[in-house]
Structure formats: structure tokens, C-alpha cells
Design an enzyme around this catalytic site. Structure first.
Site, PDB file in Angstrom:
ATOM      1  N   PHE A 161     -12.005  -7.173   0.820  1.00 38.95           N
ATOM      2  CA  PHE A 161     -13.033  -6.777  -0.163  1.00 38.95           C
ATOM      3  C   PHE A 161     -14.447  -7.095   0.325  1.00 38.95           C
ATOM      4  O   PHE A 161     -15.284  -7.559  -0.455  1.00 38.95           O
ATOM      5  CB  PHE A 161     -12.801  -7.457  -1.521  1.00 38.95           C
ATOM      6  CG  PHE A 161     -11.610  -6.966  -2.281  1.00 38.95           C
ATOM      7  CD1 PHE A 161     -11.001  -5.762  -1.976  1.00 38.95           C
ATOM      8  CD2 PHE A 161     -11.084  -7.720  -3.322  1.00 38.95           C
ATOM      9  CE1 PHE A 161      -9.889  -5.316  -2.676  1.00 38.95           C
ATOM     10  CE2 PHE A 161      -9.968  -7.286  -4.033  1.00 38.95           C
ATOM     11  CZ  PHE A 161      -9.371  -6.076  -3.701  1.00 38.95           C
ATOM     12  N   PRO A 162     -14.770  -6.848   1.604  1.00 35.59           N
ATOM     13  CA  PRO A 162     -16.109  -7.184   2.083  1.00 35.59           C
ATOM     14  C   PRO A 162     -17.217  -6.367   1.431  1.00 35.59           C
ATOM     15  O   PRO A 162     -18.354  -6.827   1.326  1.00 35.59           O
ATOM     16  CB  PRO A 162     -16.036  -6.904   3.588  1.00 35.59           C
ATOM     17  CG  PRO A 162     -14.967  -5.861   3.717  1.00 35.59           C
ATOM     18  CD  PRO A 162     -13.949  -6.231   2.678  1.00 35.59           C
ATOM     19  N   LEU A 163     -16.882  -5.156   0.976  1.00 36.21           N
ATOM     20  CA  LEU A 163     -17.894  -4.301   0.346  1.00 36.21           C
ATOM     21  C   LEU A 163     -17.774  -4.290  -1.170  1.00 36.21           C
ATOM     22  O   LEU A 163     -18.485  -3.557  -1.851  1.00 36.21           O
ATOM     23  CB  LEU A 163     -17.799  -2.875   0.902  1.00 36.21           C
ATOM     24  CG  LEU A 163     -18.102  -2.759   2.404  1.00 36.21           C
ATOM     25  CD1 LEU A 163     -17.901  -1.322   2.875  1.00 36.21           C
ATOM     26  CD2 LEU A 163     -19.505  -3.249   2.723  1.00 36.21           C
ATOM     27  N   ASN A 213      -4.157 -14.821   1.062  1.00 35.70           N
ATOM     28  CA  ASN A 213      -4.232 -15.292  -0.327  1.00 35.70           C
ATOM     29  C   ASN A 213      -3.655 -16.696  -0.491  1.00 35.70           C
ATOM     30  O   ASN A 213      -3.172 -17.057  -1.572  1.00 35.70           O
ATOM     31  CB  ASN A 213      -3.521 -14.304  -1.267  1.00 35.70           C
ATOM     32  CG  ASN A 213      -4.168 -12.940  -1.263  1.00 35.70           C
ATOM     33  OD1 ASN A 213      -5.302 -12.779  -1.691  1.00 35.70           O
ATOM     34  ND2 ASN A 213      -3.463 -11.948  -0.735  1.00 35.70           N
ATOM     35  N   LYS A 272     -25.390   1.905  -2.664  1.00 38.29           N
ATOM     36  CA  LYS A 272     -25.448   3.232  -3.275  1.00 38.29           C
ATOM     37  C   LYS A 272     -25.698   3.201  -4.778  1.00 38.29           C
ATOM     38  O   LYS A 272     -25.898   4.244  -5.404  1.00 38.29           O
ATOM     39  CB  LYS A 272     -24.162   4.005  -2.977  1.00 38.29           C
ATOM     40  CG  LYS A 272     -22.893   3.401  -3.561  1.00 38.29           C
ATOM     41  CD  LYS A 272     -21.680   4.215  -3.127  1.00 38.29           C
ATOM     42  CE  LYS A 272     -20.379   3.608  -3.644  1.00 38.29           C
ATOM     43  NZ  LYS A 272     -19.197   4.383  -3.183  1.00 38.29           N
ATOM     44  N   SER A 298     -15.658  -3.127  -3.479  1.00 38.28           N
ATOM     45  CA  SER A 298     -15.394  -1.828  -4.124  1.00 38.28           C
ATOM     46  C   SER A 298     -16.650  -0.956  -4.194  1.00 38.28           C
ATOM     47  O   SER A 298     -16.872  -0.239  -5.173  1.00 38.28           O
ATOM     48  CB  SER A 298     -14.820  -2.039  -5.534  1.00 38.28           C
ATOM     49  OG  SER A 298     -13.626  -2.789  -5.479  1.00 38.28           O
ATOM     50  N   TYR A 326       0.860  -1.184   0.000  1.00 38.27           N
ATOM     51  CA  TYR A 326       0.000   0.000   0.000  1.00 38.27           C
ATOM     52  C   TYR A 326       0.900   1.239   0.000  1.00 38.27           C
ATOM     53  O   TYR A 326       1.278   1.767   1.026  1.00 38.27           O
ATOM     54  CB  TYR A 326      -0.919   0.032   1.225  1.00 38.27           C
ATOM     55  CG  TYR A 326      -1.816  -1.171   1.411  1.00 38.27           C
ATOM     56  CD1 TYR A 326      -2.000  -2.117   0.401  1.00 38.27           C
ATOM     57  CD2 TYR A 326      -2.489  -1.371   2.614  1.00 38.27           C
ATOM     58  CE1 TYR A 326      -2.824  -3.215   0.587  1.00 38.27           C
ATOM     59  CE2 TYR A 326      -3.316  -2.466   2.801  1.00 38.27           C
ATOM     60  CZ  TYR A 326      -3.476  -3.385   1.792  1.00 38.27           C
ATOM     61  OH  TYR A 326      -4.288  -4.479   2.003  1.00 38.27           O
TER      62      TYR A 326
END
Length: 312
Positions: free
Chosen positions: A204-206, A156, A214, A208, A58
Site C-alpha cells: 500500500f505505498p500509494l 503482516n 491526483k 489506494s 489474489y
């Protein structure tokens, strides 16, 4: 807030954390503001979030540096840092590296960037092709015995790789891709983790933003937006997810919250998940994330969401 324990370690944390790839992750996202990143981490910790999930990749260490700036203003024992490494740029090209010496150096380097003397959870970010998995984990065990890390994680890793990595029983937690619309790990990995006493944290629970509620069936994405080329955001798959989210909107209305909070509440209620780490780009998103802790789904609501997204 109630806490959860990470595997067999002594690490305990509030189960709702913060994914920080948008904090300093300039190589991953465009138009990131470092001041926004600092404010986001600060707001998260002030709100009661403890678990900060970062990684060398990151921003090639920049996320760690920014987090280090913020946590200097908080009691260290109130912060749970989860960090990851495997990306090696020493040759001029990126290669995955699980060599014990590389992992040990990665932890030492991360400690300097974070300005701390220990990391609560350290993950091997990706498996490489050469290093025996148990040998790589053995290096982390040495770091734990030296007091540099408190819990051992892998990320992973496939089911088979997880078994190999845990042959000595050292692994505390695994962080893999999992969400309401990506549930491959449920068949083989979750039963193994239950038996082995290993925690699971999904990334990645949401999806992206896809699972935040929304978007609607008419939403489209500009060609410059990576989501325009992502199958999840197009065609039948996208419409099916939108339809499923619409089906659980009544649960959100019953709790006087948004779909986002209901989705996070489902993860928090899932017995196979130890913690969930949604990301945020700015501090204004933190209250909405934290509000999920106030949503207590009934068994009927939990299973309705489960059935809706699995067609069971």
C-alpha cells in the site's frame, strides 16, 4: 538499473516492482479485465521491472495463473516472483493456516499455476494463531533447501511475531503495511531488521491512489466507492494529506515529474526499504511508475518530504 539484494539470500532485483492484486484479483476488485492484467505484467517486464508480487488470495490463484502465462515469454532468470499463501479454504470457510504441510502444498500448487519450477521469494501471507512462527518458517527453509524457493518472507507479522519467526535466522524479508502516512514500523521493527539483515518491502505505498497527487481538497467519493467510508479519504486526515502533497509539489516541478514519481522516489531512497511494489490496473500506468527510477532526490528534498509527513 542497479539492483538490491533480498536479505541474506542470493535473490537480487531492481528495487521497483509491481504489485499484482489487480491482475486477476476478481475477489478483491470489481470490473477487472484479465486482458488488461496480462498486458500490465507484460509492459512491466518489458520496461525493466523484474519483481512481480502476487499471492494465492489474489483471485484464489488466478493472479498466479495470469503471471505464469506472461513469464513464459521471458527468460525466467529475468523475472523475480514473490508469492504468498496462508488463506485456507479447504474446510469451506476461509481460515489462516501456517501449518508446515499446508505451506509446502501451497508452494507446490503455486508452482503449477505459475508454470515454473521455483519461486524467488515466498511469504507466509498472514500469521495464524496456532502454528509456532519458527516452525512455519522452518518449513520454508526445507523448501529452500529443496530448491523450490530462493528466499523466505513473512507478511503482516508484528514485531514480536517477527522475532519469533526469525529465531533461527532464516527470514530474508518482511512485507508489511507502510507508507508516508502510515509509519508505525519505524519505531521498533526497522531497527530490528537492520540488525538482523532482513529486507523490508512495503505494501500500500500509494494508499489506494491517495499519494499519487491526483486528488485535491474538494475531491469527494461516491457512496458506492469503498474510499467514501475510509477515514484516510475523509475529513481532517484527507485534508492534511492533500496539504502535505501540495507542499512537495514544488519538488516534482523541479524534477519535471508528477507527485507520483516523487513519492515513489522517496521510497526508493529510503534506506530502510529494499524495494517498493506499487500496483497498476492497466499497462498505460506502467511508464509513469517506471519514470520514478529517473528521479534522484537530493538529501534536502528527501528530508523535506520526510518532515512534511511526520511534522518533524
Amino acid at each position: 538499473m542497479s539492483k538490491v539484494k533480498i536479505g541474506k539470500s542470493q535473490v537480487e532485483t531492481v528495487p521497483l516492482g509491481l504489485g499484482t492484486n489487480k491482475v486477476g484479483g476478481h475477489n478483491l476488485f470489481s470490473n477487472l479485465s484479465e486482458s488488461d492484467g496480462l498486458e500490465t505484467v507484460h509492459a512491466a517486464l518489458k520496461s525493466g521491472i523484474q519483481l512481480l508480487d502476487t499471492a494465492f488470495i489474489y483471485g484464489k490463484g488466478r493472479s498466479e495463473e495470469l503471471i505464469g502465462e506472461v513469464i513464459a515469454n521471458f527468460p525466467r532468470e529475468q523475472v523475480i516472483i514473490a508469492d504468498k499463501a496462508a488463506h485456507d479454504f479447504s474446510s469451506g470457510e476461509m481460515v489462516l493456516n501456517n501449518n508446515p504441510q499446508f505451506l509446502k502444498q501451497s508452494v507446490d500448487d503455486a508452482l503449477k499455476r505459475l508454470k515454473t519450477d521455483y519461486i524467488d521469494i515466498f511469504y507466509i501471507h498472514f500469521p495464524d494463531k496456532e502454528t509456532p512462527k519458527s516452525e512455519a518458517v522452518g518449513a520454508l527453509q526445507e523448501l529452500r533447501e529443496a530448491g523450490k524457493i530462493r528466499a523466505i518472507g513473512i507478511s503482516n507479522f508484528s514485531f514480536e511475531q517477527t522475532q519469533e519467526a526469525n529465531q533461527d535466522g532464516y527470514v530474508d524479508v518482511i512485507e508489511n503495511y507502510y507508507s508516508l502516512i502510515h509509519r508505525d514500523e519505524e519505531e521498533k521493527l526497522f531497527p530490528y531488521l537492520r540488525d538482523a539483515g532482513i529486507s523490508f518491502v512495503p505494501y500500500f505505498p500509494l494508499e489506494s491512489g491517495l499519494l499519487t497527487g491526483k486528488f485535491n481538497k474538494d475531491t469527494t467519493f461516491a457512496e458506492s466507492d469503498p474510499r467514501s467510508k475510509d477515514a484516510k479519504f475523509n475529513g481532517e486526515a484527507f485534508q492534511k494529506t492533500i496539504q502535505n502533497l501540495d507542499a512537495i509539489r514544488s519538488i516534482a516541478q523541479n524534477h519535471h515529474v508528477d507527485v507520483l514519481q516523487v513519492v515513489l522516489a522517496w521510497y526508493l531512497a529510503n534506506p530502510d526499504l529494499t524495494a517498493v511494489i506499487p500496483g497498476a490496473r492497466n499497462a498505460g500506468q506502467i511508464p509513469g511508475i517506471v519514470h520514478a527510477l529517473d528521479v534522484k532526490l537530493s538529501k534536502e528534498e528527501y528530508h523535506l518530504i520526510d518532515r512534511t509527513f511526520t511534522n518533524r
